[in-house]
Design a protein around this motif. Structure first.
Motif, short mmCIF file in Angstrom:
data_model
loop_
_atom_site.label_atom_id
_atom_site.label_comp_id
_atom_site.label_asym_id
_atom_site.label_seq_id
_atom_site.Cartn_x
_atom_site.Cartn_y
_atom_site.Cartn_z
N THR A 317 0.84 -1.19 0.00
CA THR A 317 0.00 0.00 0.00
C THR A 317 0.88 1.25 0.00
N PRO A 318 0.36 2.38 -0.41
CA PRO A 318 1.19 3.59 -0.46
C PRO A 318 1.39 4.27 0.89
N ALA A 319 0.60 3.90 1.91
CA ALA A 319 0.68 4.64 3.18
C ALA A 319 0.18 3.78 4.32
N MET A 320 0.60 4.12 5.54
CA MET A 320 0.19 3.41 6.74
C MET A 320 0.16 4.40 7.91
N SER A 321 -0.83 4.27 8.78
CA SER A 321 -0.92 5.14 9.94
C SER A 321 -1.33 4.32 11.16
N LEU A 322 -0.69 4.60 12.29
CA LEU A 322 -1.11 4.06 13.58
C LEU A 322 -1.84 5.17 14.31
N ASP A 323 -3.15 5.12 14.30
CA ASP A 323 -4.02 6.17 14.82
C ASP A 323 -4.22 5.97 16.33
N LEU A 324 -3.75 6.93 17.13
CA LEU A 324 -3.86 6.85 18.60
C LEU A 324 -4.92 7.78 19.16
N SER A 325 -5.81 8.28 18.31
CA SER A 325 -6.78 9.28 18.76
C SER A 325 -7.72 8.74 19.83
N ALA A 326 -7.91 7.43 19.92
CA ALA A 326 -8.75 6.85 20.97
C ALA A 326 -8.13 7.05 22.35
N LEU A 327 -6.83 7.36 22.40
CA LEU A 327 -6.14 7.54 23.68
C LEU A 327 -5.86 9.00 23.99
N GLU A 328 -6.37 9.91 23.17
CA GLU A 328 -5.99 11.32 23.28
C GLU A 328 -6.32 11.91 24.65
N ASP A 329 -7.38 11.46 25.28
CA ASP A 329 -7.80 12.01 26.57
C ASP A 329 -7.14 11.32 27.75
N ASP A 330 -6.30 10.31 27.50
CA ASP A 330 -5.61 9.62 28.58
C ASP A 330 -4.46 10.47 29.11
N ASP A 331 -3.88 10.01 30.21
CA ASP A 331 -2.74 10.70 30.80
C ASP A 331 -1.55 10.67 29.84
N ASP A 332 -0.61 11.56 30.10
CA ASP A 332 0.55 11.67 29.23
C ASP A 332 1.38 10.39 29.21
N ASP A 333 1.42 9.64 30.32
CA ASP A 333 2.23 8.43 30.31
C ASP A 333 1.65 7.39 29.36
N VAL A 334 0.32 7.35 29.23
CA VAL A 334 -0.31 6.43 28.27
C VAL A 334 0.04 6.85 26.84
N ILE A 335 -0.09 8.15 26.57
CA ILE A 335 0.22 8.66 25.23
C ILE A 335 1.69 8.42 24.91
N ALA A 336 2.58 8.70 25.88
CA ALA A 336 4.01 8.52 25.63
C ALA A 336 4.33 7.06 25.33
N ALA A 337 3.74 6.13 26.10
CA ALA A 337 3.99 4.72 25.86
C ALA A 337 3.50 4.31 24.48
#
Length: 514
Positions: A317-337
């Motif tokens: 495929t021409p592109a790939m994305s790992l979308d983390l928007s479901a975790l956007e409201d979590d704490d920063d440690d979750v987002i960082a991990a």
């Protein structure tokens, strides 16, 4: 242009024109014609061709030679001609706009700039206030490079703002979250497949690359949950436990619970490296390490990184994305991990493609960079080790942030110094509207003139309180590279781009149904 002999007109017939007299002088001479008639004659006078009159002294030239081109430093040239300005860039690459002063088209292709000798690496640093169009120019660049054959990889899209672009390009979006797709931090992904098909020295190299990346990521996750570093003994024990879990899981992938079980029931090699005589003594000495791993399994990020991956790489495929928007409201440690795991997985995918012969040049975007680095000490170095891509791998790495103040907010001075170095290693900087103080901070990383600083600062906010106008910084960028004069560029979007790149849909008014 003066003429040696004026053409004859009804008003001047029979009179000898004095040398170098103009039509208007002849027509308005006393006693010739009235002023009204004089203006009529002057307005309808014969016009010379662009190379001059075909008369003696008329300036006619059969050939007009082109001007001579001279080069010199701004200090030298400005002494002769004070209105000198910096030159533009050859419009090779993705068309990102026109020069704000010369209107020439500006193209940007880090790969092309490397091969032509303009820069030494393909790193791109994008910085500016929220809402001025940072993601817009990144998307324009990514779309263009995709058309040139690059593979677009977006590991860790925190806001999900690149998903529509990936879909439009025919790529694959993986949405990571609880109840959604999962990503095993120890998953070698396509690198594991490449390892199975390799042999000899290449197989040993891939095995060491995979192990080093697994250990680095696991150590980074432990630093995140405990908000502190690891001891030397803990690092040695963790590496030994990971090796044991990998052997037991072969040919599959080990998981964090597998490593934790090895620490709860230690084999002899773990007792040996920790200098413990009994399993009970080992568990007591290593309880901090065991509890840190247990937080990864049962804590705030439970259900995200403690099971097998459901994400798979597809380089067809021409592109790939790992979308983390479901975790956007979590704490920063979750987002960082989540971001660190995504970056590591993407790096493994690129390494695997390179070793398998299915290599394609890659453009990789790391947005919201600061959210992954500010959580705990030491994450800057670990993230740099996980994600650093050099030009020899054919990777254009684009890093996006709002402000250097985000990096200055890192936990330690060592982290802040490394973050500044990380920004400075990017040979291309794209700067959007930002305050003057921010430009002063950038002066420690890249050479910014006072005029450039004033220009970028003028884009930071509208000059009046009158609503309805376009923000002065929207779509305007200064492209800097090394000691060169920057390129002020204004980008105009097409109709499809206006819809595809729009990140303000939540604030736009909905039309009332008729």
């Amino acid at each position: 242009m003066d003429a040696g002999t004026a053409p004859q007109t009804p008003a001047t017939a029979g009179r000898k024109a004095r040398p170098h007299a103009t039509h208007l002088e002849l027509a308005t001479a006393p006693g010739i014609v009235s002023p009204e008639r004089a203006w009529e004659i002057y307005r309808h006078r014969p016009q010379p061709r662009w190379w001059g009159w075909a008369t003696s002294g008329g300036g006619r030239a059969a050939n007009v030679e082109e001007g001579a081109l001279y080069q010199g430093t701004t200090a030298q040239v400005c002494g002769l001609y004070p209105f000198a300005s910096g030159s533009g860039a050859a419009p090779r690459g993705v068309p990102i706009g026109r020069h704000m002063y010369t209107a020439e088209p500006i193209g940007l292709d880090p790969g092309e700039w490397v091969t032509s000798g303009l820069i030494s690496n393909t790193g791109v640093w994008v910085q500016g206030q929220p809402g001025i169009g940072k993601s817009t120019i990144v998307k324009r660049l990514a779309t263009g490079l995709s058309a040139f054959g690059f593979y677009l990889a977006i590991p860790g899209d925190v806001k999900g703002e690149y998903s529509a672009l990936v879909d439009s390009l025919g790529g694959r979006v993986w949405r990571i979250g609880r109840g959604l797709h999962s990503l095993n931090p120890l998953d070698g992904g396509p690198l594991r497949d490449a390892l199975r098909h390799a042999s000899g020295v290449e197989r040993d190299r891939l095995a060491e690359t995979l192990r080093a990346r697994q250990i680095s990521l696991l150590e980074a996750l432990i630093v995140i949950v405990r908000r502190a570093g690891m001891t030397v003994t803990e690092r040695v024990v963790l590496g030994t436990a990971l090796d044991a879990a990998a052997r037991q899981a072969s040919p599959g992938e080990p998981t964090i619970p597998d490593v934790l079980r090895g620490l709860d029931d230690p084999p002899d090699d773990l007792l040996s490296v920790s200098a413990c005589d009994t399993p009970a003594q080992f568990r007591r000495d290593q309880r901090e390490l065991r509890n840190s791993l247990r937080l990864l399994v049962n804590g705030a990020i439970r259900g995200l990184f403690d099971r097998e991956s459901t994400v798979h790489a597809d380089l067809s495929t021409p592109a790939m994305s790992l979308d983390l928007s479901a975790l956007e409201d979590d704490d920063d440690d979750v987002i960082a991990a989540a971001m660190l795991c995504s970056w590591s997985w993407s790096a493994a995918m690129i390494d695997a493609a390179r070793s398998s012969g299915a290599h394609r040049n890659v453009v990789q975007i790391q947005d919201e960079l600061w959210r992954a680095l500010r959580v705990a000490p030491g994450l800057v170095e670990r993230s740099d080790a996980l994600t650093r891509m050099n030009r020899h791998k054919g990777v254009v790495q684009i890093q996006v942030t709002h402000s250097l103040d985000d990096l200055e907010a890192l936990p330690t001075e060592a982290d802040r110094a490394k973050a500044r170095g990380m920004a400075g290693r990017n040979n291309i900087m794209i700067l959007g509207g930002m305050p003057a103080g921010e430009m002063d901070s950038l002066g420690n990383i890249v050479n910014v003139t006072s005029r450039e600083s004033s220009l970028v600062s003028s884009w930071a906010a509208p000059p009046t309180w009158v609503a309805g106008g376009k923000h002065p910084g929207r779509g305007r960028y200064l492209i800097k590279s090394g000691q060169r004069i920057g390129l002020p560029v204004e980008m105009t979007l097409t109709a499809s781009e206006l819809q595809l790149y729009n990140t303000d849909t939540a604030w736009q008014k909905k039309k009332e149904p008729r």
